[in-house]
Design an enzyme around this catalytic site. Structure first.
Site, short mmCIF file in Angstrom:
data_model
loop_
_atom_site.label_atom_id
_atom_site.label_comp_id
_atom_site.label_asym_id
_atom_site.label_seq_id
_atom_site.Cartn_x
_atom_site.Cartn_y
_atom_site.Cartn_z
N LYS A 136 41.04 94.16 107.62
CA LYS A 136 41.41 92.97 108.38
C LYS A 136 42.56 93.28 109.33
O LYS A 136 43.57 93.86 108.89
CB LYS A 136 41.83 91.85 107.43
N LYS A 241 26.00 86.20 107.99
CA LYS A 241 26.35 85.71 106.67
C LYS A 241 25.25 84.73 106.27
O LYS A 241 25.34 83.51 106.50
CB LYS A 241 27.73 85.04 106.72
O1 LIG Z 1 31.75 91.58 105.83
C1 LIG Z 1 32.26 92.24 104.92
O2 LIG Z 1 32.26 93.47 104.96
C2 LIG Z 1 32.91 91.58 103.75
C3 LIG Z 1 32.95 90.10 103.81
C4 LIG Z 1 33.99 89.52 104.71
O3 LIG Z 1 34.72 90.23 105.34
C5 LIG Z 1 34.16 88.07 104.72
C6 LIG Z 1 33.93 87.40 103.54
C7 LIG Z 1 34.12 86.04 103.46
C8 LIG Z 1 34.53 85.34 104.54
C9 LIG Z 1 34.73 85.98 105.76
C10 LIG Z 1 34.54 87.35 105.87
C11 LIG Z 1 34.67 87.97 107.23
O4 LIG Z 1 33.88 88.83 107.62
O5 LIG Z 1 35.51 87.54 107.99
MG LIG Z 2 34.35 88.81 109.82
#
Ligand SMILES: O=C(O)CCC(=O)c1ccccc1C(=O)O
Ligand SMILES: [Mg+2]
Length: 305
Positions: A136, A241
């Site tokens: 992140k 997602k």
């Molecule tokens: O995408 C991944 O590798 C892990 C999952 C992840 O980052 C995520 C999980 C829950 C909510 C938001 C996010 C995101 O991609 O921002």
């Molecule tokens: Mg993301």
């Protein structure tokens, strides 16, 4: 044909709260669904809302489940409104499970989410075992973050790929700075959602001007948004997602028709929701990219699912 419907809300605390540019997320709430047909066949799935991505809230999903009758038909499921995309996913995929849907397994590699900030450098267990990682960004001051990034690049195993996820939290100047650093290192597979969904045109420009790819995530949370971004000309990467995208059947049709570069990703659903999402991922996620499902010990207690 009638389906007997049961649901069970759950609530789990993250072992380590998820830190993003959008704040801190501590508790995952969702609803496990079970449908049983008149012959006793059962299908399970899950509603795992992500309201900060634009899905319904847990409370809205729960209210929807509570007002349903104990017996429902396929027509009820088909009529779940657009405003409840996580419910659409949960009910339709439970029905697919009941019909005996089975996915191929083990074809896709996993991307592992590293903790934000300096903690990433201490995540040895993950750092040693994987080849694709996600970190992140936009979570702390940019200068400090780029310094950690450079250390992280040195700590990663040879040949590793790194995804940088800004959760829409960068300014345009910061996004350009990150893309420049990323272009120099050659290790960055893509930068995920650098700017907020309102800044779509700027992201389109960025994707044309840097060699590091850009992936949309928050911009394409639901099927409607996905279709919209495609119509507006996005041909880069799409994070999918599935648990909050809406109808899995419509998602399937869209991905197959337009052959998008899709990377399926978790919303920290339980094993039950994950099963349903991974079936779709095996069909639709770009086989040359890892899926965002690395790590399955996110929660303090394992309450049986
Ligand atoms: O995408 C991944 O590798 C892990 C999952 C992840 O980052 C995520 C999980 C829950 C909510 C938001 C996010 C995101 O991609 O921002
Ligand atoms: Mg993301």
């Amino acid at each position: 044909m009638y389906y007997h419907f049961e649901f069970r809300p759950y609530r789990r605390r993250f072992r380590q709260p998820l830190k993003t540019s959008r704040g801190i997320w501590e508790i995952r709430e969702g609803i496990i669904l079970r449908l049983t047909d008149e012959t006793g066949r059962m299908g399970c799935s899950e509603i795992a809302p992500l309201p900060w991505f634009g899905s319904e809230t847990f409370a809205q999903a729960l209210a929807f489940c509570k007002q349903l009758k104990e017996k429902l038909t396929q027509a009820t499921i088909q009529a779940i409104p657009e405003g409840l995309p996580a419910c659409q996913f949960g009910f339709e995929s439970a029905l697919e499970d009941l019909f005996g849907a089975e996915g191929e397994r083990g074809r896709l590699s996993l991307s592992y989410l590293l903790p934000a900030g300096e903690d990433a450098l201490q995540a040895w267990e993950i750092l040693q075992s994987a080849t694709t990682f996600k970190w992140k960004i936009g979570a702390i001051a940019i200068a400090e973050e780029i310094t950690i990034f450079k250390k992280l690049v040195r700590a990663l195993p040879a040949g590793a790929k790194l995804r940088l996820d800004a959760n829409g939290g960068l300014s345009i100047e910061e996004a350009k700075a990150w893309l420049e650093v990323a272009d120099e290192t050659q290790i960055v597979e893509f930068i995920e959602q650098p700017l907020s969904p309102q800044e779509f045109d700027l992201m389109l420009d960025l994707s044309a001007n840097y060699s590091t790819a850009i992936a949309l995530d928050e911009s394409v949370a639901t099927l409607q948004q996905l279709e919209n971004c495609y119509q507006k000309g996005w041909r880069g990467i799409y994070i999918i997602k599935a648990a909050i995208a809406g109808s899995p059947q419509r998602l399937r049709q869209f991905c197959q028709q337009y052959k998008i570069d899709a990377v399926f990703s978790s919303v920290f659903e339980t094993k039950i929701g994950r099963e349903a999402v991974l079936r779709l991922a095996a069909e639709l996620s770009n086989p040359n990219r890892a899926i965002g499902f690395g790590i399955d010990h996110w929660f303090e207690e394992d309450d049986g699912f």
